[in-house]
Design an enzyme around this catalytic site. Structure first.
Site, PDB file in Angstrom:
ATOM      1  N   HIS A  54       0.865  -1.180   0.000  1.00  0.00           N
ATOM      2  CA  HIS A  54       0.000   0.000   0.000  1.00  0.00           C
ATOM      3  C   HIS A  54       0.899   1.225   0.000  1.00  0.00           C
ATOM      4  O   HIS A  54       1.729   1.405   0.899  1.00  0.00           O
ATOM      5  CB  HIS A  54      -0.928  -0.004   1.216  1.00  0.00           C
ATOM      6  CG  HIS A  54      -1.907  -1.135   1.195  1.00  0.00           C
ATOM      7  ND1 HIS A  54      -2.169  -1.930   2.300  1.00  0.00           N
ATOM      8  CD2 HIS A  54      -2.685  -1.628   0.193  1.00  0.00           C
ATOM      9  CE1 HIS A  54      -3.068  -2.839   1.983  1.00  0.00           C
ATOM     10  NE2 HIS A  54      -3.394  -2.685   0.703  1.00  0.00           N
ATOM     11  N   GLU A  56       1.741   3.362   3.091  1.00  0.00           N
ATOM     12  CA  GLU A  56       2.331   2.722   4.267  1.00  0.00           C
ATOM     13  C   GLU A  56       3.842   2.662   4.050  1.00  0.00           C
ATOM     14  O   GLU A  56       4.380   1.706   3.496  1.00  0.00           O
ATOM     15  CB  GLU A  56       1.732   1.331   4.465  1.00  0.00           C
ATOM     16  CG  GLU A  56       0.226   1.376   4.720  1.00  0.00           C
ATOM     17  CD  GLU A  56      -0.426  -0.001   4.754  1.00  0.00           C
ATOM     18  OE1 GLU A  56       0.311  -1.010   4.695  1.00  0.00           O
ATOM     19  OE2 GLU A  56      -1.669  -0.065   4.821  1.00  0.00           O
ATOM     20  N   HIS A  92       3.356  -4.076   6.468  1.00  0.00           N
ATOM     21  CA  HIS A  92       2.266  -3.098   6.373  1.00  0.00           C
ATOM     22  C   HIS A  92       2.271  -2.174   7.593  1.00  0.00           C
ATOM     23  O   HIS A  92       3.035  -2.368   8.536  1.00  0.00           O
ATOM     24  CB  HIS A  92       0.916  -3.817   6.290  1.00  0.00           C
ATOM     25  CG  HIS A  92       0.710  -4.598   5.029  1.00  0.00           C
ATOM     26  ND1 HIS A  92      -0.006  -4.110   3.968  1.00  0.00           N
ATOM     27  CD2 HIS A  92       1.122  -5.845   4.660  1.00  0.00           C
ATOM     28  CE1 HIS A  92      -0.031  -5.013   2.996  1.00  0.00           C
ATOM     29  NE2 HIS A  92       0.648  -6.079   3.395  1.00  0.00           N
ATOM     30  N   GLU A 150       1.964  -6.211  10.383  1.00  0.00           N
ATOM     31  CA  GLU A 150       1.532  -4.827  10.621  1.00  0.00           C
ATOM     32  C   GLU A 150       2.473  -4.241  11.675  1.00  0.00           C
ATOM     33  O   GLU A 150       2.481  -4.678  12.827  1.00  0.00           O
ATOM     34  CB  GLU A 150       0.080  -4.803  11.104  1.00  0.00           C
ATOM     35  CG  GLU A 150      -0.919  -5.457  10.159  1.00  0.00           C
ATOM     36  CD  GLU A 150      -1.305  -4.550   8.995  1.00  0.00           C
ATOM     37  OE1 GLU A 150      -1.021  -3.339   9.076  1.00  0.00           O
ATOM     38  OE2 GLU A 150      -1.890  -5.057   8.014  1.00  0.00           O
TER      39      GLU A 150
END
Length: 908
Positions: A500, A503, A622, A711
């Site tokens: 993404h 990010e 991420h 994450e």
């Protein structure tokens, strides 16, 4: 009146039923297919024959249509070493419509006859076939509303350029590698890149024009031979030869020249009927006239010579084709007295089309001594000619077996120690740490990769595995002691960042990881062991376009992490309108009409990248939370619920290897979202937030790779001063993750008789539906939790073998297999005999014939002894059983009762 209506309806139904039952080939030849119909047909073919086909775009036209290529081969997920590639192109002149329809029908003909027709099956099993039905779809669309006519004038594209002659002119002395693409049309650039990026051997350009004069030196005879062969195989070839109304083409800047002078490819202009855009009723006649000739043309890719060029310095190492040494890419194959050289592919293989005769062949490569051999080429046969080159500087010989088992045991123990906060700092006490971290835009990232390769040339090599929508390279850096080659038995790990675009933390963390590994290889023992025993791929940004505009999505506003092929996709609503021929074909093939989100260039690149390398584990970095998620991300109902894979416990072990080493992730740190709590800092993807079409689901279902999403932070855009703090939090978890690749089981699968590695053997764990396959060197890896397992190694050409394994918590248990071939390969024997004759190895021929005689004699003796064996087998089996029971007592303790006395046992 009602009776008449009923009768009318019945007649319509009967006629409709009759029409639906027409053969697909007849339906295909009843009409021309515009771009929308062509795309729908090709998509239907691919989904109906997905085991041997692939559909992809090589670029866009001026009017934004895809240049669609249909690929057909038996192992569609990869390019097989030693297998030649051939391409067929049509409709480069938009008004020449026949070739377009011939290739559409050829695609279906090959697919439907695979497994039914011996010649076609053999061709597909041994050839990589690429078919581009329309190289100028914009030009063809101009014909849609015009009457059928033999002399059309829509051969130009939107910019009114004749694409076929828009290629670099070989006589233009001003053309350089920097100016090669200057002034070219969109379609031309796409075709040029496709030709340059692939090692095509043979190509056919289907046209409707008089052949032009050739200017390929002594290779003219080969071009004439292939062209004449095609025309001879067309029963009505005299019709084309007498086309007096058609112009003879000017060859300046032609696609044929570009293929020959800028690549390995021999492209032949294949001339069809004179009439460019005839009434569709003529199509079936042209198909009957061309079908056999096209198939025979493809088969001519298997003439001349082929082989591998490898490194002599590790000649004790065998690849999957029985060739000594590590493959050498871009080695040059030079034929004396012929001007056209060819180069080897990434697998070290090459092909050179030649007519029958005796040739002097030289192989050379930068940093190696050249080697010359004489070879006799036989008609309608390809002769195998391998080269093993010696290095000019023997000091740079790679160590192909750097991984010593004791070293890996120590490494895994050190990796496990990373979870101990009090003791782990000693492991990196000698390592240099960065002062500060900075943000990198695309140009800065590109410069960074170049600089690192120069700074650490012995362990670093960067490459591009694709391009974004806007044409930015997708870069990855390999860090390993022998970065440019896959070493047998060495596992490969991958990190992906910036999926993404907004990010950015993962992007900068991975840039710093590359620098950290480069900087500390000679300074820190743990770092050196990881690099010496592992091949690490790091891609800081797979969405550079999204990063540049500060968006999670790519340029086409697509979420790349929801853009991968999925098992679950919504069906379209049924269409109750009158059925077109295309609809009837779809119905006849039983293909499901589904709504497909277009696969993006970035996604396609990641898919190809994933299939090219034997990644064992991967992590995609991420931001937005603080957790490690693992598959599945999706379920049939797309509901938020736990959806485990067959490897659920193994994924949990892999995820916790990161989370428990992280200072915050597994300790209930303040959640990023209200009510967001993750036990041990890990979660099943679908139990958290379902994603349809995720990378980690696709990777698990389609490759050997076990991929998790990490994450790393609640916030997405991280201010520069904060970057160093995040680096310090994630350094130990990153190293811990890399080390997990050395757990579970690993080994090599070989042929029991030849001892050669077997590629694409399947390793199955009983009661687990996720299989892995061996790489080109016969090596495999399978991450598993500690416990007892039954393993099966299988391959279509070999007898399967089943063993038992005890997996511990430390380094991987080594389980090697040797499989017995299923029978005598008579085709291979014939090929080997011809090859021996053509290379003048008569001593080997007579030896081989003597061995064959002995084999036949032994077979006769075995048949005679079969009755006696039946009387002694009971006693033999009894003693074998007693021997196994004694071995079992020696190797296992009382808690291993779950194993039976008849089971084969492997223990590390």
């Amino acid at each position: 009146m009602i009776c008449y209506k009923i009768l009318f309806v019945l007649i319509v139904i009967v006629i409709g039923q009759y029409q639906c039952e027409k053969p697909v080939e007849d339906l295909l030849l009843e009409e021309y297919h515009d771009y929308a119909s062509l795309k729908k047909l090709l998509d239907t073919f691919q989904r109906s024959f997905s085991n041997i086909s692939k559909l992809f775009s090589i670029g866009k036209t001026a009017e934004n249509r895809d240049l669609l290529v249909f690929q057909i081969t038996d192992e569609i997920s990869r390019i097989e070493p030693g297998e030649p590639s051939v391409k067929l192109v049509a409709n480069i002149n938009g008004d020449e419509a026949i070739g377009r329809e011939m290739l559409v029908n050829l695609i279906y003909h090959l697919l439907i006859n695979y497994g039914n027709d011996e010649k076609i099956t053999h061709l597909i099993n041994n050839t990589n076939i690429f078919i581009l039905p329309s190289a100028n779809p914009d030009g063809f669309e101009k014909l849609k509303n015009k009457k059928f006519n033999c002399n059309m004038d829509s051969d130009l594209n939107l910019q009114k350029t004749e694409i076929e002659f828009n290629f670099p002119d070989i006589l233009d002395t001003n053309i350089t590698s920097e100016t090669l693409f200057d002034g070219r049309e969109t379609e031309t650039i796409s075709l040029m890149n496709w030709i340059l990026d692939n090692k095509f051997v043979l190509s056919g350009n289907l046209q409707q024009s008089v052949p032009s004069k050739l200017h390929f030196g002594k290779d003219n005879a080969l071009f004439d031979h292939l062209s004449t062969k095609f025309m001879t195989n067309r029963p009505r070839s005299n019709e084309t030869k007498s086309c007096s109304s058609l112009r003879s083409k000017n060859t300046t800047g032609s696609m044929q020249d570009f293929n020959y002078f800028f690549s390995n490819t021999f492209e032949i202009n294949l001339n069809l009927a004179c009439c460019k855009y005839p009434n569709p009723e003529k199509l079936i006649t042209e198909w009957e006239n061309s079908r056999g000739a096209l198939i025979d043309f493809i088969s001519h890719v298997h003439i001349g010579i082929k082989g591998f060029v490898t490194d002599f310095s590790d000649s004790s190492y065998l690849n999957d084709k029985g060739v000594f040494g590590t493959p050498i890419e871009n080695a040059i194959i030079d034929i004396a007295l012929l001007d056209h050289n060819v180069t080897t592919s990434v697998n070290g293989d090459y092909w050179r089309l030649l007519l029958p005769g005796t040739y002097k062949v030289t192989a050379s490569a930068k940093g190696f001594k050249s080697e010359t051999k004489l070879v006799d080429v036989v008609e309608n046969h390809v002769t195998v000619l391998n080269f093993t080159l010696k290095r000019q500087n023997q000091e740079i010989i790679p160590n192909m077996f750097a991984s010593v088992k004791n070293d890996i045991d120590i490494l895994v123990s050190q990796i496990d120690l990373l979870a101990n906060v009090e003791k782990r700092d000693s492991l990196l006490a000698t390592a240099n740490q960065p002062d500060d971290l900075i943000h990198h835009n695309f140009n800065e990232l590109e410069k960074f990769m170049i600089d690192i390769e120069k700074k650490c040339p012995s362990i670093a090599s960067f490459y591009s595995f694709g391009k974004s929508v806007n044409g930015s390279n997708l870069y990855a850096m390999i860090i390993s002691d022998n970065a440019r080659v896959h070493e047998q038995g060495e596992p490969e790990v991958r990190f992906i960042g910036n999926m993404h675009g907004d990010e950015i933390l993962g992007r900068e963390i991975l840039i710093q990881l590359i620098e950290f590994l480069c900087e500390n290889y000679d300074k820190n023992e743990l770092v050196k062991k990881l690099i010496d025993t592992t091949r690490i791929h790091v891609a800081p940004s797979v969405n550079p376009d999204g990063y540049a505009r500060g968006s999670a999505l790519n340029t086409n506003n697509v979420d790349l992490d929801a853009n991968f092929p999925s098992l679950f996709k919504a069906k379209s609503q049924p269409n109750f309108n009158a059925k077109s021929n295309v609809d009837k074909i779809i119905e006849a093939l039983g293909a499901k009409d589904v709504i497909d989100q277009k696969i993006q260039p970035e996604t396609e690149s990641i898919i190809s990248w994933s299939r090219e390398h034997p990644f064992v584990i991967s992590a995609s970095l991420h931001s937005g939370s603080l957790v490690v998620s693992y598959p599945f991300d999706d379920n049939k109902e797309a509901e938020t619920q736990d959806t485990p894979t067959a490897d659920d416990e193994t994924f949990k072990m892999l995820a916790k290897a990161y989370s428990i080493v992280h200072p915050k992730m597994s300790f209930g740190y303040k959640p990023c979202q209200p009510n967001e709590k993750f036990a041990n800092g890990i979660t099943n993807g679908a139990a958290w937030r379902p994603i349809r079409g995720s990378l980690q689901d696709w990777a698990y279902l389609n490759t050997n790779d076990m991929l998790v999403n990490i994450e790393m932070s609640c916030e997405k855009f991280i201010d520069q001063p904060k970057l160093k703090g995040y680096w310090e939090e994630n350094l130990y978890p990153l190293l811990s993750f890399i080390g997990q690749v050395h757990k579970g089981i690993k080994g090599i699968v070989r042929d029991q008789k030849t001892k050669l590695p077997i590629q694409n053997a399947i390793i199955t764990i009983e009661d687990n539906d996720h299989n892995v396959s061996t790489f080109r060197h016969g090596d495999y890896w399978r991450l598993l939790t500690p416990g007892h397992y039954y393993l099966i190694a299988s391959h279509p050409k070999y007898e399967p073998k089943r063993v038992k394994v005890q997996v511990g918590s430390k380094s991987a248990t080594i389980v090697n297999f040797e499989l017995n071939p299923k029978g005598i390969n008579y085709d291979q024997i014939v090929d080997d005999v011809i090859t021996v004759i053509s290379t003048n190895s008569y001593a080997y021929l007579f030896t081989g014939l003597f061995v064959i005689f002995l084999i036949i004699l032994i077979i006769v003796m075995i048949v005679k002894a079969s009755n006696r064996y039946s009387r002694t087998s009971l006693v033999t089996n009894m003693y074998s059983r007693l021997d196994q029971e004694d071995n079992r007592k020696l190797l296992f303790t009382e808690d291993d009762d779950e194993f039976g006395p008849d089971d084969k046992i492997f223990v590390r």
